[in-house]
Design a protein around this motif. Structure first.
Motif, PDB file in Angstrom:
ATOM      1  N   ILE A   1       7.549   8.500   1.511  1.00  0.00           N
ATOM      2  CA  ILE A   1       7.756   7.086   1.168  1.00  0.00           C
ATOM      3  C   ILE A   1       8.899   6.953   0.173  1.00  0.00           C
ATOM      4  O   ILE A   1       9.782   6.098   0.337  1.00  0.00           O
ATOM      5  CB  ILE A   1       6.457   6.474   0.588  1.00  0.00           C
ATOM      6  N   ARG A   2       8.908   7.809  -0.837  1.00  0.00           N
ATOM      7  CA  ARG A   2       9.962   7.727  -1.857  1.00  0.00           C
ATOM      8  C   ARG A   2      11.346   7.991  -1.246  1.00  0.00           C
ATOM      9  O   ARG A   2      12.318   7.293  -1.562  1.00  0.00           O
ATOM     10  CB  ARG A   2       9.678   8.716  -2.983  1.00  0.00           C
ATOM     11  N   ASP A   3      11.430   8.963  -0.355  1.00  0.00           N
ATOM     12  CA  ASP A   3      12.704   9.251   0.290  1.00  0.00           C
ATOM     13  C   ASP A   3      13.145   8.112   1.204  1.00  0.00           C
ATOM     14  O   ASP A   3      14.341   7.845   1.347  1.00  0.00           O
ATOM     15  CB  ASP A   3      12.600  10.547   1.096  1.00  0.00           C
ATOM     16  N   PHE A   4      12.179   7.454   1.803  1.00  0.00           N
ATOM     17  CA  PHE A   4      12.462   6.320   2.687  1.00  0.00           C
ATOM     18  C   PHE A   4      13.043   5.140   1.900  1.00  0.00           C
ATOM     19  O   PHE A   4      14.076   4.578   2.270  1.00  0.00           O
ATOM     20  CB  PHE A   4      11.181   5.901   3.416  1.00  0.00           C
ATOM     21  N   VAL A   5      12.405   4.783   0.799  1.00  0.00           N
ATOM     22  CA  VAL A   5      12.833   3.592   0.068  1.00  0.00           C
ATOM     23  C   VAL A   5      14.050   3.854  -0.814  1.00  0.00           C
ATOM     24  O   VAL A   5      14.850   2.941  -1.047  1.00  0.00           O
ATOM     25  CB  VAL A   5      11.683   2.989  -0.782  1.00  0.00           C
ATOM     26  N   ARG A   6      14.227   5.086  -1.275  1.00  0.00           N
ATOM     27  CA  ARG A   6      15.337   5.368  -2.190  1.00  0.00           C
ATOM     28  C   ARG A   6      16.577   5.916  -1.501  1.00  0.00           C
ATOM     29  O   ARG A   6      17.694   5.680  -1.951  1.00  0.00           O
ATOM     30  CB  ARG A   6      14.882   6.349  -3.274  1.00  0.00           C
ATOM     31  N   GLN A   7      16.371   6.630  -0.396  1.00  0.00           N
ATOM     32  CA  GLN A   7      17.504   7.266   0.272  1.00  0.00           C
ATOM     33  C   GLN A   7      17.691   6.813   1.715  1.00  0.00           C
ATOM     34  O   GLN A   7      18.646   7.213   2.372  1.00  0.00           O
ATOM     35  CB  GLN A   7      17.323   8.790   0.240  1.00  0.00           C
ATOM     36  N   GLY A   8      16.775   6.005   2.181  1.00  0.00           N
ATOM     37  CA  GLY A   8      16.898   5.526   3.551  1.00  0.00           C
ATOM     38  C   GLY A   8      16.533   6.543   4.606  1.00  0.00           C
ATOM     39  O   GLY A   8      16.862   6.367   5.788  1.00  0.00           O
ATOM     40  N   LYS A   9      15.860   7.625   4.216  1.00  0.00           N
ATOM     41  CA  LYS A   9      15.452   8.628   5.195  1.00  0.00           C
ATOM     42  C   LYS A   9      14.381   8.067   6.122  1.00  0.00           C
ATOM     43  O   LYS A   9      13.482   7.339   5.690  1.00  0.00           O
ATOM     44  CB  LYS A   9      14.913   9.875   4.487  1.00  0.00           C
ATOM     45  N   LYS A  10      14.470   8.422   7.392  1.00  0.00           N
ATOM     46  CA  LYS A  10      13.509   7.942   8.372  1.00  0.00           C
ATOM     47  C   LYS A  10      12.126   8.521   8.086  1.00  0.00           C
ATOM     48  O   LYS A  10      11.996   9.711   7.756  1.00  0.00           O
ATOM     49  CB  LYS A  10      13.959   8.345   9.776  1.00  0.00           C
ATOM     50  N   LEU A  11      11.102   7.685   8.222  1.00  0.00           N
ATOM     51  CA  LEU A  11       9.737   8.169   8.058  1.00  0.00           C
ATOM     52  C   LEU A  11       9.358   9.046   9.253  1.00  0.00           C
ATOM     53  O   LEU A  11       9.838   8.823  10.370  1.00  0.00           O
ATOM     54  CB  LEU A  11       8.768   6.989   7.952  1.00  0.00           C
TER      55      LEU A  11
ATOM     56  N   GLU B   1       0.816  -1.217   0.000  1.00  0.00           N
ATOM     57  CA  GLU B   1       0.000   0.000   0.000  1.00  0.00           C
ATOM     58  C   GLU B   1       0.852   1.270   0.000  1.00  0.00           C
ATOM     59  O   GLU B   1       0.417   2.302  -0.502  1.00  0.00           O
ATOM     60  CB  GLU B   1      -0.985   0.003   1.168  1.00  0.00           C
ATOM     61  N   TYR B   2       2.081   1.200   0.527  1.00  0.00           N
ATOM     62  CA  TYR B   2       2.996   2.337   0.424  1.00  0.00           C
ATOM     63  C   TYR B   2       3.452   2.508  -1.024  1.00  0.00           C
ATOM     64  O   TYR B   2       3.480   3.625  -1.557  1.00  0.00           O
ATOM     65  CB  TYR B   2       4.218   2.132   1.318  1.00  0.00           C
ATOM     66  N   ASN B   3       3.830   1.391  -1.646  1.00  0.00           N
ATOM     67  CA  ASN B   3       4.253   1.443  -3.048  1.00  0.00           C
ATOM     68  C   ASN B   3       3.142   1.992  -3.938  1.00  0.00           C
ATOM     69  O   ASN B   3       3.385   2.788  -4.854  1.00  0.00           O
ATOM     70  CB  ASN B   3       4.627   0.040  -3.542  1.00  0.00           C
ATOM     71  N   LEU B   4       1.909   1.545  -3.654  1.00  0.00           N
ATOM     72  CA  LEU B   4       0.770   1.966  -4.465  1.00  0.00           C
ATOM     73  C   LEU B   4       0.515   3.466  -4.316  1.00  0.00           C
ATOM     74  O   LEU B   4       0.269   4.161  -5.318  1.00  0.00           O
ATOM     75  CB  LEU B   4      -0.478   1.175  -4.064  1.00  0.00           C
ATOM     76  N   LEU B   5       0.581   3.980  -3.099  1.00  0.00           N
ATOM     77  CA  LEU B   5       0.351   5.412  -2.900  1.00  0.00           C
ATOM     78  C   LEU B   5       1.448   6.230  -3.562  1.00  0.00           C
ATOM     79  O   LEU B   5       1.167   7.262  -4.193  1.00  0.00           O
ATOM     80  CB  LEU B   5       0.290   5.741  -1.408  1.00  0.00           C
ATOM     81  N   GLU B   6       2.691   5.794  -3.439  1.00  0.00           N
ATOM     82  CA  GLU B   6       3.795   6.497  -4.086  1.00  0.00           C
ATOM     83  C   GLU B   6       3.564   6.591  -5.586  1.00  0.00           C
ATOM     84  O   GLU B   6       3.723   7.655  -6.203  1.00  0.00           O
ATOM     85  CB  GLU B   6       5.120   5.785  -3.797  1.00  0.00           C
ATOM     86  N   TYR B   7       3.162   5.474  -6.199  1.00  0.00           N
ATOM     87  CA  TYR B   7       2.877   5.474  -7.641  1.00  0.00           C
ATOM     88  C   TYR B   7       1.697   6.390  -7.973  1.00  0.00           C
ATOM     89  O   TYR B   7       1.763   7.210  -8.902  1.00  0.00           O
ATOM     90  CB  TYR B   7       2.574   4.057  -8.113  1.00  0.00           C
ATOM     91  N   ARG B   8       0.641   6.277  -7.210  1.00  0.00           N
ATOM     92  CA  ARG B   8      -0.581   7.044  -7.468  1.00  0.00           C
ATOM     93  C   ARG B   8      -0.307   8.544  -7.476  1.00  0.00           C
ATOM     94  O   ARG B   8      -0.757   9.276  -8.366  1.00  0.00           O
ATOM     95  CB  ARG B   8      -1.625   6.712  -6.388  1.00  0.00           C
TER      96      ARG B   8
END
Length: 354
Positions: free
Chosen positions: A117-127, A88-95
């Motif tokens: 979400i994008r910064d979390f998965v691509r750069q490792g930034k804390k949510l 659901e995180y991936n889906l919202l990021e895409y949407r």
């Protein structure tokens, strides 16, 4: 005398036939259940021993079929959550950031959440703190106005995309194959299985449709629904007409995590589970509810993502969690040590690509 004997014999034959017909046909059981689990794995042994104990009518632990309730978390329990994050995180990021039909009209707060979400998965930034709720409010807005049929189709279409970090698997195929065997094993032994997830109820329904889980056995995050011509009227004051659709709104009802899972189980199932499966602290309340069952023997299983060869796991973190779960009284399932496979043949872990 002969006529009497013949009549008695005929009556006996008819009686036997009627008794035979009235018996429900027994389910054909797999003689090798949990075949994708390693023999001797403690979690496999614990599960099989538990099921045998509570389904044996001669056992003091016997549980009637009507009370054999099993609850399963979804993400990270039987659906992948490391590709690179929750579905659901991936889906919202895409949407919000990529979908040409929506990205230019997304509200600023929704855009900010998707960027988190994008910064979390691509750069490792804390949510951000309390991100579960921030995401829930953003997701409610991002899909508002869609009919349930449109949203179901949207989720399934996204599910066809290749799963990031894997070859040979789409997002919609990202099931842990050994856990699907657990559903089969419990179904064969007359358990009723429910999915109780923190993810959106209708995302869960769309994903689990392909593995045969009935939609009325799925509990998740909920938003308010309205009829397509209801407008601002309250449902109690509006009568839906023929041909109207049901729409999603941007009003969040509940984020189904922690004790909210217990509340929803109590409201929607009406029985205390006897067996529960999860993978995180968000499932502990549901597990504790099952283990507090005052009527029947119960069990709780916690999955740890400790396989950093077949999956994108943080092994050290997983092992530390495993120790915590054991202390809490849960049976720990090791993806690395207890399973022969995770996603099945033909699926290979790769580097993430953005």
């Amino acid at each position: 005398m002969k006529k009497t004997c013949k009549a008695f014999f005929a009556l006996a034959v008819i009686t036997i036939a009627l008794i035979s017909c009235s018996r429900a046909p027994e389910k054909a059981k797999n003689k090798n259940p949990l075949s994708l689990w390693n023999d001797g794995a403690p979690s496999k042994t614990a599960l099989i021993d538990y099921v045998k104990s509570v389904t044996d009518e001669k056992s003091p632990d016997f549980i009637p079929v009507k009370d054999r309730i099993a609850t399963f978390d979804m993400d990270g329990t039987f659906v992948a959550e490391l590709y690179p994050s929750y579905f659901e995180y991936n889906l919202l990021e895409y949407r919000v950031l990529d979908d040409p039909s929506y990205k230019d009209i997304a509200p600023e707060d929704v855009r900010e959440t998707a960027q988190n979400i994008r910064d979390f998965v691509r750069q490792g930034k804390k949510l951000p703190d309390h991100f579960d709720m921030k995401h829930a409010y953003a997701a409610a807005k991002a899909y508002s106005g869609m009919t349930l049929a449109e949203f179901d189709a949207y989720v399934k279409e996204y599910g066809k995309k290749a799963a990031n970090g894997f070859n040979g698997m789409s997002y919609g195929q990202g099931f842990y194959k050994p856990m699907l065997e657990v559903f089969e094993y419990l179904n064969e032994n007359d358990f009723t299985c429910y999915v109780v997830s923190g993810s959106d109820r209708f995302i869960c329904r769309a994903l689990t449709d392909s593995i045969g889980i009935e939609p009325n056995r799925v509990i998740g995050m909920d938003v308010t629904l309205v009829s397509s011509k209801q407008g601002e009227a309250e449902g109690v004051n509006y009568t839906m007409a023929k041909g109207e659709d049901i729409l999603r709104t941007d009003q969040l009802i509940i984020k189904n995590l922690k004790t909210n899972k217990v509340k929803q189980i109590a409201q929607e199932i009406g029985k205390v589970p006897v067996i529960s499966f999860g993978n995180s602290g968000g499932d502990s309340a549901m597990h504790n509810y099952a283990l507090s069952n005052k009527k029947y023997k119960s069990a709780a299983f916690m999955l740890i993502a400790d396989d950093d060869v077949k999956d994108h796991a943080n092994r050290d973190k997983a092992l530390a969690l495993g120790e915590d779960w054991k202390k809490a009284g849960y049976v720990v399932i090791s993806m690395r040590d207890d399973w022969k496979t995770i996603y099945g043949n033909g699926v290979e872990k790769t580097e993430f690509k953005f």
